[in-house]
Design an enzyme around this catalytic site. Structure first.
Site, PDB file in Angstrom:
ATOM      1  N   TYR A 157      24.760 -34.543  37.273  1.00 53.25           N
ATOM      2  CA  TYR A 157      24.838 -33.087  37.357  1.00 53.25           C
ATOM      3  C   TYR A 157      23.447 -32.504  37.550  1.00 53.25           C
ATOM      4  CZ  TYR A 157      29.607 -32.920  35.414  1.00 53.25           C
ATOM      5  OH  TYR A 157      30.944 -33.053  35.185  1.00 53.25           O
ATOM      6  N   TYR A 196      30.385 -40.944  35.226  1.00 50.13           N
ATOM      7  CA  TYR A 196      29.066 -40.908  34.596  1.00 50.13           C
ATOM      8  C   TYR A 196      29.124 -41.324  33.125  1.00 50.13           C
ATOM      9  CZ  TYR A 196      30.408 -36.136  33.030  1.00 50.13           C
ATOM     10  OH  TYR A 196      31.033 -35.051  32.482  1.00 50.13           O
ATOM     11  N   ARG A 206      32.759 -41.322  31.610  1.00 50.30           N
ATOM     12  CA  ARG A 206      33.801 -40.368  31.975  1.00 50.30           C
ATOM     13  C   ARG A 206      34.397 -40.749  33.324  1.00 50.30           C
ATOM     14  NH1 ARG A 206      34.813 -35.515  30.845  1.00 50.30           N
ATOM     15  NH2 ARG A 206      36.848 -36.442  30.968  1.00 50.30           N
ATOM     16  N   HIS A 209      35.675 -36.575  37.728  1.00 50.35           N
ATOM     17  CA  HIS A 209      36.467 -35.361  37.526  1.00 50.35           C
ATOM     18  C   HIS A 209      35.755 -34.149  38.096  1.00 50.35           C
ATOM     19  CE1 HIS A 209      33.733 -35.668  34.079  1.00 50.35           C
ATOM     20  NE2 HIS A 209      33.655 -34.349  34.157  1.00 50.35           N
TER      21      HIS A 209
HETATM   22 FE   LIG Z   1      31.921 -33.333  33.514  1.00 55.74          FE
END
Ligand SMILES: [Fe+2]
Lengths: 297, 196
Positions: A157, A196, A206, A209
């Site tokens: 991110y 990630y 995770r 998504h």
């Molecule tokens: Fe996320």
């Protein structure tokens, strides 16, 4: 506060920078033994126990659960952040029966394409994510705001707290918005996000998504959720996805690969419809005809 | 639509830790320009079950104007500085504090208690929570309010803001534990994720 909360884990959800200004350190006087590192096996066992208990409850006639549990201990950050009292039933009144209005003054049409926000093309697998936003009665939610954010193709991110040592992409921010059409439709062009790591437990990852934020025609329909991709091997391992203990309910967060949406020599298509809760308001004829949103301005 | 089958709503998920570059926007917390006539500051702190302020929550408010009108105006994301849209968004800072510039909401019906509708999102919070911020002044209206009168006094207090000396409002959120804020379920089915 529950005695057994391991603050190190509770605070280490993201791959975070130091949060010491926000989180008081554990008292130095307490020579607490170093907590054992929790493994995926430990977490999977916890998740399975909760799933098994739910399956038994279903068999004994309990109603299926349709939302995540606020109290889901395998997601360690939830331990101190879930209400312990039952939500209090209230009949929505006045303001709650309406929703903020958004329109094309708020959102530019190009904001729905996350691949054209910089000078070059982002890395990764180009995708189209499209679907409809409906209320619980099947009515299209027209002229409403949809916001998304996501990691880039390598699972990173653009956020100062994301310390995952995967490359940033100078051509990808990972934020998009759009206003739904008269039929409740939305459509984004983006890049398939990568999985990630996070610090819930050792080797926690995770599933890929996209975060979605949605408004309905009434404020009580407001929802933030995550869309997943079909067939992800990380589903059974992820405490956030598994916080929805019902398989049918979990499946509602998984998009469907849609070859009709796929564009030749350009992008793969995924379809995902979002259902908000039912309307509580008595609708006027105008509203039923879709006069929400821009028409008020 | 009366004969249509009810659809099952899509589940919510946590807003996670990385909303910070996506959900906030310019003037998101300024329903009115700060300092403009009639504007007040609404502020508070979000606490977890250990009594610590949390640095990763984001709040939304949705309210009528000072006359009690529910406005239907676009322009919350791109504010023109004049139009009151009734919607605002404020991520908390490192000290857990959120701030809005807004107006005192008017009662939407004569004699009704005036309140602001709130949605709360946070890392570690599986699904958004709804609640209300009531103005503290009109005792009679508060006493007659259907929601407030269904709560015992201890819990009822969590929904009523304090009036600050400068005319602003202070209202804290406690996600868990002592003084836990009353959070609302509008569905009435009990599947909203009540404590298990
Ligand atoms: Fe996320």
């Amino acid at each position: 506060m529950p005695e057994d909360v391991n603050l190190a884990t509770y605070n280490a959800d993201a791959l975070t920078e130091d949060l010491s200004d926000a989180v008081p350190a554990t008292p130095a006087a307490a020579p607490a033994e170093k907590p054992r590192v929790e493994t995926q096996q430990d977490l999977s066992a916890e998740i399975k126990a909760l799933g098994d208990a739910y399956a038994r409850a279903l068999k004994d006639g309990a109603a299926p659960e349709t939302q995540p549990r606020l109290d889901f201990p395998p997601y360690r950050s939830s331990l101190l952040r879930h209400p312990t009292k039952s939500l209090h039933h209230a009949d929505p009144e006045t303001i709650e029966l309406y929703s903020p209005a958004f329109g094309h003054q708020d959102v530019h049409a190009l904001e729905s394409d996350l691949t054209i926000q910089h000078n070059g093309e982002p890395q990764g697998e180009r995708i189209i994510v499209a679907g409809r936003v409906l209320d619980g009665d099947g009515r299209p939610v027209a002229g409403q705001l949809v916001e998304i954010w996501q990691a880039n193709s390598s699972g990173r991110y653009i956020h100062k707290r994301d310390q995952h040592p995967a490359p940033l992409d100078p051509n990808f921010t990972g934020v998009g918005r759009c206003i739904t059409g008269p039929d409740g439709s939305y459509r984004f062009t983006t890049i398939k996000p990568g999985a990630y790591p996070w610090k819930n437990h050792l080797n926690a990852w995770r599933p890929a998504h996209i975060h979605f934020s949605l408004f309905g025609t009434e404020f009580t329909q407001r929802i933030v959720t995550q869309m997943y991709f079909p067939g992800d091997q990380l589903f059974p391992l992820d405490p956030i996805y598994q916080s929805i203990v019902d398989q049918d309910a979990r499946d509602r967060l998984v998009a469907t690969y849609d070859h009709d949406l796929t564009q030749p020599e350009w992008a793969l298509g995924y379809n995902w419809d979002i259902i908000l809760t039912g309307s509580k308001r008595t609708w006027t004829e105008n509203e039923a005809l879709g006069a929400e949103g821009d028409d008020h301005e | 639509m009366s004969n249509s089958t009810k659809l099952v709503p899509t589940p919510g998920q946590t807003v996670g830790p990385f909303y910070g570059y996506a959900l906030p926007y310019d003037k998101d917390r300024e329903l009115l320009a700060p300092g403009s006539p009639g504007s007040i500051r609404l502020q508070g702190t979000v606490y977890d079950g250990a009594g610590h302020a949390i640095p990763d929550a984001i709040l939304e408010i949705w309210q009528p104007d000072s006359e009690g009108n529910i406005v239907h105006r676009t322009g919350s994301l791109v504010r023109d500085g004049y139009t009151f849209t009734g919607f605002g968004r404020s991520a908390v800072g490192n000290s857990g504090v959120y701030t809005f510039t807004t107006v005192n909401p008017g009662p939407t019906e004569p004699g009704a208690a005036a309140f602001i509708s709130v949605a709360i999102f946070a890392r570690g919070l599986m699904n958004r929570l709804f609640t209300r911020i009531y103005l503290p002044e009109n005792e009679e209206a508060l006493a007659n309010d259907p929601l407030l009168s269904s709560l015992d006094p201890e819990r009822r207090r969590t929904l009523i803001a304090r009036r600050d000396a400068d005319g602003g409002l202070t209202w804290d959120i406690r996600l868990q534990g002592e003084g836990e804020t009353v959070f609302l379920d509008f569905e009435g089915t009990g599947t909203g994720g009540a404590a298990k």
